[in-house]
Design a protein around this motif. Structure first.
Motif, PDB file in Angstrom:
ATOM      1  N   MET A 226       0.834  -1.206   0.000  1.00 52.70           N
ATOM      2  CA  MET A 226       0.000   0.000   0.000  1.00 52.70           C
ATOM      3  C   MET A 226       0.865   1.251   0.000  1.00 52.70           C
ATOM      4  O   MET A 226       1.999   1.231   0.473  1.00 52.70           O
ATOM      5  CB  MET A 226      -0.927   0.018   1.220  1.00 52.70           C
ATOM      6  N   VAL A 227       0.313   2.329  -0.550  1.00 50.83           N
ATOM      7  CA  VAL A 227       0.990   3.618  -0.521  1.00 50.83           C
ATOM      8  C   VAL A 227       0.134   4.610   0.250  1.00 50.83           C
ATOM      9  O   VAL A 227      -1.070   4.400   0.438  1.00 50.83           O
ATOM     10  CB  VAL A 227       1.236   4.160  -1.954  1.00 50.83           C
ATOM     11  N   GLU A 228       0.752   5.664   0.737  1.00 47.09           N
ATOM     12  CA  GLU A 228       0.004   6.720   1.409  1.00 47.09           C
ATOM     13  C   GLU A 228      -0.646   7.605   0.356  1.00 47.09           C
ATOM     14  O   GLU A 228       0.027   8.132  -0.529  1.00 47.09           O
ATOM     15  CB  GLU A 228       0.921   7.558   2.285  1.00 47.09           C
ATOM     16  N   THR A 229      -1.970   7.759   0.430  1.00 48.28           N
ATOM     17  CA  THR A 229      -2.693   8.592  -0.519  1.00 48.28           C
ATOM     18  C   THR A 229      -2.904   9.975   0.084  1.00 48.28           C
ATOM     19  O   THR A 229      -3.591  10.119   1.089  1.00 48.28           O
ATOM     20  CB  THR A 229      -4.050   7.959  -0.879  1.00 48.28           C
ATOM     21  N   LYS A 230      -2.304  10.980  -0.538  1.00 42.41           N
ATOM     22  CA  LYS A 230      -2.412  12.351  -0.049  1.00 42.41           C
ATOM     23  C   LYS A 230      -3.501  13.104  -0.804  1.00 42.41           C
ATOM     24  O   LYS A 230      -3.658  12.927  -2.010  1.00 42.41           O
ATOM     25  CB  LYS A 230      -1.076  13.082  -0.223  1.00 42.41           C
ATOM     26  N   THR A 231      -4.242  13.923  -0.085  1.00 43.76           N
ATOM     27  CA  THR A 231      -5.192  14.837  -0.720  1.00 43.76           C
ATOM     28  C   THR A 231      -4.519  16.192  -0.867  1.00 43.76           C
ATOM     29  O   THR A 231      -4.101  16.793   0.127  1.00 43.76           O
ATOM     30  CB  THR A 231      -6.482  14.959   0.100  1.00 43.76           C
ATOM     31  N   LEU A 232      -4.387  16.640  -2.108  1.00 46.20           N
ATOM     32  CA  LEU A 232      -3.683  17.887  -2.400  1.00 46.20           C
ATOM     33  C   LEU A 232      -4.687  19.000  -2.696  1.00 46.20           C
ATOM     34  O   LEU A 232      -5.713  18.766  -3.339  1.00 46.20           O
ATOM     35  CB  LEU A 232      -2.756  17.708  -3.607  1.00 46.20           C
ATOM     36  N   PRO A 233      -4.397  20.214  -2.255  1.00 45.09           N
ATOM     37  CA  PRO A 233      -5.314  21.330  -2.527  1.00 45.09           C
ATOM     38  C   PRO A 233      -5.215  21.797  -3.974  1.00 45.09           C
ATOM     39  O   PRO A 233      -4.201  21.592  -4.645  1.00 45.09           O
ATOM     40  CB  PRO A 233      -4.816  22.421  -1.567  1.00 45.09           C
TER      41      PRO A 233
ATOM     42  N   GLY B 247       6.459   8.855 -11.696  1.00 48.30           N
ATOM     43  CA  GLY B 247       5.795   7.585 -11.981  1.00 48.30           C
ATOM     44  C   GLY B 247       4.618   7.264 -11.085  1.00 48.30           C
ATOM     45  O   GLY B 247       4.102   6.141 -11.095  1.00 48.30           O
ATOM     46  N   GLY B 248       4.168   8.261 -10.307  1.00 48.65           N
ATOM     47  CA  GLY B 248       3.040   8.045  -9.406  1.00 48.65           C
ATOM     48  C   GLY B 248       1.698   8.246 -10.089  1.00 48.65           C
ATOM     49  O   GLY B 248       1.609   8.722 -11.222  1.00 48.65           O
TER      50      GLY B 248
ATOM     51  N   SER C  72      -8.002   4.767  -1.934  1.00 46.89           N
ATOM     52  CA  SER C  72      -6.997   5.101  -0.934  1.00 46.89           C
ATOM     53  C   SER C  72      -6.096   3.895  -0.663  1.00 46.89           C
ATOM     54  O   SER C  72      -6.571   2.773  -0.494  1.00 46.89           O
ATOM     55  CB  SER C  72      -7.673   5.539   0.370  1.00 46.89           C
ATOM     56  N   GLY C  73      -4.786   4.141  -0.655  1.00 48.85           N
ATOM     57  CA  GLY C  73      -3.807   3.078  -0.453  1.00 48.85           C
ATOM     58  C   GLY C  73      -3.289   2.480  -1.741  1.00 48.85           C
ATOM     59  O   GLY C  73      -2.306   1.737  -1.728  1.00 48.85           O
ATOM     60  N   ARG C  74      -3.944   2.831  -2.867  1.00 48.15           N
ATOM     61  CA  ARG C  74      -3.509   2.304  -4.167  1.00 48.15           C
ATOM     62  C   ARG C  74      -2.931   3.373  -5.079  1.00 48.15           C
ATOM     63  O   ARG C  74      -2.324   3.056  -6.091  1.00 48.15           O
ATOM     64  CB  ARG C  74      -4.696   1.631  -4.872  1.00 48.15           C
ATOM     65  N   ILE C  75      -3.130   4.648  -4.726  1.00 45.32           N
ATOM     66  CA  ILE C  75      -2.615   5.749  -5.554  1.00 45.32           C
ATOM     67  C   ILE C  75      -1.922   6.761  -4.651  1.00 45.32           C
ATOM     68  O   ILE C  75      -2.152   6.795  -3.430  1.00 45.32           O
ATOM     69  CB  ILE C  75      -3.746   6.427  -6.359  1.00 45.32           C
ATOM     70  N   GLU C  76      -1.067   7.590  -5.263  1.00 44.04           N
ATOM     71  CA  GLU C  76      -0.271   8.518  -4.458  1.00 44.04           C
ATOM     72  C   GLU C  76      -1.032   9.754  -4.014  1.00 44.04           C
ATOM     73  O   GLU C  76      -0.802  10.272  -2.919  1.00 44.04           O
ATOM     74  CB  GLU C  76       0.976   8.952  -5.247  1.00 44.04           C
ATOM     75  N   ALA C  77      -1.921  10.278  -4.870  1.00 43.86           N
ATOM     76  CA  ALA C  77      -2.515  11.571  -4.534  1.00 43.86           C
ATOM     77  C   ALA C  77      -3.857  11.785  -5.220  1.00 43.86           C
ATOM     78  O   ALA C  77      -4.143  11.195  -6.271  1.00 43.86           O
ATOM     79  CB  ALA C  77      -1.565  12.706  -4.912  1.00 43.86           C
ATOM     80  N   VAL C  78      -4.655  12.657  -4.597  1.00 42.39           N
ATOM     81  CA  VAL C  78      -5.910  13.153  -5.173  1.00 42.39           C
ATOM     82  C   VAL C  78      -5.890  14.670  -5.072  1.00 42.39           C
ATOM     83  O   VAL C  78      -5.669  15.217  -3.987  1.00 42.39           O
ATOM     84  CB  VAL C  78      -7.145  12.617  -4.417  1.00 42.39           C
ATOM     85  N   VAL C  79      -6.100  15.353  -6.192  1.00 47.90           N
ATOM     86  CA  VAL C  79      -6.239  16.812  -6.173  1.00 47.90           C
ATOM     87  C   VAL C  79      -7.719  17.122  -5.946  1.00 47.90           C
ATOM     88  O   VAL C  79      -8.582  16.727  -6.745  1.00 47.90           O
ATOM     89  CB  VAL C  79      -5.767  17.446  -7.493  1.00 47.90           C
TER      90      VAL C  79
END
Length: 313
Positions: free
Chosen positions: A1-8, A24-25, A162-169
């Motif tokens: 799993m990866v940490e999924t961050k929510t970005l502004p 590559g994320g 969540s846990g499968r991707i690096e980030a969500v804008v």
């Protein structure tokens, strides 16, 4: 799993998102249609991770998003019909499938082995800013587990991936609410998937009759799998009346749990569709019953998504 961050949805947030793509994320971001799950379209490993994260069949190609027309022309063989469609509908909810140029660096995983490429220029401000910050083509199907309800808010993506991707804008809710229309222009002009641009609009713009894809045709573009956009609950269509225990999704002046558009506005209904399916599915009801939707204009795209949601799995 990866940490999924929510970005502004800020310059700094988009800079971090672009850096993640370059590394590559996977980054989910809003377009005017739905949230897309983005990866560097030239990076085989990054594109493979889209399939992994979504559980997506590898024979289902991806749409590549570009910031402007010159970027698109560097990837595909252009023609006069594509130019007419681009002038009328780009940036916007139209994807075109055109012959792939042999000199591009696009990953073959994007095209699923086809000699064509699905491309579009999104209209959403957040998507445009991210694409320009990244500076290259981004492969981006809808940011959800394959076959399930498409996301129109950042929270939908987080709940699912969540846990499968690096980030969500987090760019807020999407305005159109159903995926882009897909127009095939590698041969006879063909509507490969209905969406925010109607068949009538395409016919008028191109000055020629656009054919419609037959159910027996092979997959030639994204979004053509029969069972797709499906909630966990079973979906019952064209419900003239609702039954006890069902979650009720209405259209028009009707007593229901959620109403796509009490005023029978198809644009409003399209914008609400996936969000309301998410809400009703979260109730745990075994069946979501849906009122009839007129099969005209944007209603064609809505009914296409609903018929896939209701298909046998």
């Amino acid at each position: 799993m990866v940490e999924t961050k929510t970005l502004p949805n800020t310059d700094d947030g988009l800079r971090r998102a672009a850096e993640t793509l370059r590394d590559g994320g996977l980054v989910a971001f809003p377009t005017e249609t739905v949230y897309g799950l983005g990866a560097d379209a030239t990076n085989d490993r990054a594109v493979a991770r889209i399939y992994e994260a979504k559980g997506r069949p590898s024979f289902n190609p991806l749409i590549v998003h570009c910031a402007d027309l010159e970027d698109v022309k560097a990837l595909v063989k252009w023609n006069h019909l594509a130019q007419a469609a681009a002038e009328a509908f780009w940036p916007g909810p139209l994807t075109m499938v055109l012959p792939l140029r042999v000199d591009t660096m696009i990953s073959r995983l994007v095209t699923a082995g086809l000699d064509t490429l699905a491309v579009r220029i999104p209209a959403g401000d957040t998507a445009q800013r991210l694409l320009r910050a990244f500076g290259g083509p981004v492969a981006a199907p809808s940011a959800n587990t394959s076959g399930q309800i498409s996301p129109t808010r950042a929270g939908h993506v987080v709940d699912d991936l969540s846990g499968r991707i690096e980030a969500v804008v987090d760019g807020g809710p999407c305005t159109v609410g159903v995926e882009s229309t897909i127009l095939g222009l590698a041969g006879t002009p063909t509507l490969l998937r209905p969406g925010g641009i109607t068949l009538e609009q395409l016919n008028e713009t191109l000055g020629t009759r656009v054919s419609e894809r037959r159910a027996t045709d092979k997959i030639s573009a994204p979004g053509q799998i029969r069972s797709h956009y499906a909630p966990r609950a079973r979906v019952r269509l064209n419900a003239a009346e609702f039954e006890d225990g069902e979650a009720r999704l209405g259209f028009g002046d009707i007593d229901c749990d959620l109403n796509l558009s009490k005023a029978e506005d198809l644009v409003e209904a399209a914008a609400n569709l996936f969000e309301f399916l998410h809400r009703l599915d979260a109730t745990g009801a075994p069946v979501i019953a849906i009122s009839p939707i007129p099969h005209i204009g944007l209603g064609v795209a809505i009914n296409d998504r609903l018929s896939r949601a209701a298909a046998d799995r």
